[in-house]
Design an enzyme around this catalytic site. Structure first.
Site, PDB file in Angstrom:
ATOM      1  N   ASP A 194     -31.669 -25.313  -3.634  1.00 52.41           N
ATOM      2  CA  ASP A 194     -30.251 -24.971  -3.745  1.00 52.41           C
ATOM      3  C   ASP A 194     -29.759 -25.142  -5.174  1.00 52.41           C
ATOM      4  O   ASP A 194     -29.641 -26.271  -5.662  1.00 52.41           O
ATOM      5  CB  ASP A 194     -29.440 -25.865  -2.798  1.00 52.41           C
ATOM      6  CG  ASP A 194     -27.948 -25.592  -2.854  1.00 52.41           C
ATOM      7  OD1 ASP A 194     -27.564 -24.458  -3.215  1.00 52.41           O
ATOM      8  OD2 ASP A 194     -27.156 -26.499  -2.534  1.00 52.41           O
ATOM      9  N   ASP A 239     -26.095 -18.953  -6.985  1.00 50.84           N
ATOM     10  CA  ASP A 239     -26.346 -20.018  -6.022  1.00 50.84           C
ATOM     11  C   ASP A 239     -27.366 -19.578  -4.978  1.00 50.84           C
ATOM     12  O   ASP A 239     -27.061 -18.794  -4.077  1.00 50.84           O
ATOM     13  CB  ASP A 239     -25.027 -20.408  -5.335  1.00 50.84           C
ATOM     14  CG  ASP A 239     -25.200 -21.499  -4.295  1.00 50.84           C
ATOM     15  OD1 ASP A 239     -26.294 -22.096  -4.227  1.00 50.84           O
ATOM     16  OD2 ASP A 239     -24.238 -21.758  -3.552  1.00 50.84           O
TER      17      ASP A 239
END
Length: 478
Positions: free
Chosen positions: A73, A267
């Protein structure tokens, strides 16, 4: 100035020392390190998963090592693993079985766009079977309780936050995982991602699509063509600057600040391409005008309904390409990354065996534009923290049915957009002075009004207290 150029040295990839250079000759990364610390080819294929379930890699945590799958992440900064049983996970990190785990005695909690967890901070040793050689000691958040974080069908038991210390919880003194790796192993402060889901949001195949997380640089065999870089505007998320969006060849013609309201980030932990509300509405309107199908239910665009065709039919020919223009490192120029409908009109598991159903891979956002997995799957993305930039090149696995599902082009002139599209106007000192002055005036006026309202009442309420629970100036949450 054009894109950065790769300098190739002939010979077998596994045995040769290769560098990526900018036109100015600055070394970017090594394809293999003769000292044995970093061999990027050993890291190729170290990710499993897809955009719908997330991309994850195997790690060994503690002493003796406990193997867990960890979600990658780039939109958070904590390394956190399940440390207690949970309905949706098969196993967890048992801190009591690790002789090297040390509790820091501090509570920690993190809330994501979807889900949250709470736990305690500690430290332990980790190694990555398909990562840099060596074992490092890192900060670990041991997750003891969670809500909406672990989901049915996922095959990971923790999360690897790869963003900057500013996002770390409970505060920025908690050194993130990659910072620790760079410091302890001495590898370059660069990592790169190839995500090979090719737009499949909920694949029903036995073998996950997978990809690669290259720690220490970029692996040339994972991309083709030039690498284009955009500056990192601020080091918290990987915040970049979007200059404009196109649907097909139609420019949305919005003020560029709309695209960066209140930030634009890259992201990997977000599945969709998320757009600020005004931008999202403009994109949907443009798609419906250019699409060959104009009577879609509003639920399809909102993400609450699927669009289905008879099995074997594909809807991609009905939809336009989506293009995002990013500011180049030469700030007077931009470059364009484009995704084909195969990436944002996403196939899911069929409903009844006779239909192929699809969802819209774009959603509205109340907290900024997010270049998530829907877009990233089309590109090899380099997070060059050392030179404060994010690079995009065509991924070698961004192919669906033999057709490339992404494009990249440039340079283009950025003369038609503002010098700063990232909402920087709010940071100008003069405007801050004006803002505080206006707030002071407002506070004075409010104080006078409060006195006029309260003083007459004091004759009847001698024991009353004047309290002010409001605050005109609150901490600005980015």
């Amino acid at each position: 100035m054009g894109p950065d150029v790769k300098c190739e040295v002939s010979g077998l990839l596994q045995n040769m020392f290769r560098v990526l250079q900018t036109p100015g000759g600055n070394v970017l990364s090594l394809a293999s390190d003769p000292a044995g610390q970093v061999n990027f080819l050993d890291m190729v294929g170290n990710l499993l998963g897809d955009s719908g379930r997330g991309y994850y890699m195997e790690m060994s945590i503690g002493t003796p090592g406990q193997k867990l799958n960890i979600l990658v992440d780039t939109g958070s900064s904590n390394f956190a693993v399940a440390a207690a049983p949970h309905t949706f996970i098969t196993h967890y990190f048992n801190t009591e079985l690790s002789s090297t785990y040390q509790s820091a005695g501090r509570a920690v909690a993190v809330r994501y766009t979807q889900g949250n967890w709470e736990g305690e901070l500690g430290t332990d040793r980790i190694s990555i079977p398909k990562g840099p050689n060596g074992t490092i000691t890192i900060n670990i958040a041991a997750i003891l309780s969670s809500d909406g974080f672990f989901l049915p069908g996922v095959n990971w038991q923790g999360i690897l936050g790869l963003a900057y210390p500013m996002l770390a919880r409970p505060d920025s003194t908690v050194e993130p995982f990659f910072n620790s790796m760079v410091r302890q192993l001495g590898i370059p402060d660069v990592f790169s991602l190839q995500m090979c889901g090719a737009g499949l949001s909920a694949s029903n195949t036995a073998d996950p699509a997978g990809g690669s997380l290259i720690m220490g640089g970029a692996e040339p065999t994972l991309y083709q063509g030039p690498m284009w870089y955009t500056p990192i505007k601020e080091e918290w998320y990987y915040q970049v600057e979007v200059l404009k969006l196109e649907v097909g060849e139609q420019n949305l013609n919005l003020d560029c600040r709309e695209y960066n309201m209140d930030k634009a980030i890259v992201d990997s932990g977000t599945t969709l391409l998320r757009l600020p509300v005004n931008v999202f509405n403009a994109v949907v309107e443009a798609i419906t005008h250019t699409s060959l199908i104009q009577d879609f239910s509003s639920g399809f665009w909102a993400g609450t309904k699927l669009a289905c065709w008879m099995k074997g039919e594909t809807p991609w020919r009905f939809f336009p390409k989506l293009s995002i223009y990013l500011r180049a490192t030469n700030t007077s120029q931009s470059f364009r990354i484009t995704i084909l409908p195969q990436l944002y009109i996403q196939a899911i598991t069929d409903v009844d065996g006779t239909l192929d159903c699809f969802r819209f891979g774009v959603s509205s956002s109340a907290n900024g534009l997010v270049i998530g997995a829907t877009v990233m799957e089309g590109f090899y993305v380099v997070f060059d923290r050392a030179q404060r930039r994010v690079g995009f090149a065509l991924s070698t696995c961004a192919v669906s049915g033999g057709v490339a599902v992404s494009e990249i082009a440039g340079p283009f002139s950025a003369a038609d957009v503002a010098a700063d599209c990232s909402g920087g106007a709010l940071k100008e000192p003069l405007l801050w002075v004006i803002s505080y002055t206006l707030m002071a005036v407002c506070a004075l006026v409010l104080l006078i009004l409060l006195l006029l309202l309260v003083l007459p009442c004091r004759r009847r309420h001698h024991s009353g207290e004047i309290t002010d629970e409001s605050s005109l100036v609150r901490h600005r949450i980015k």
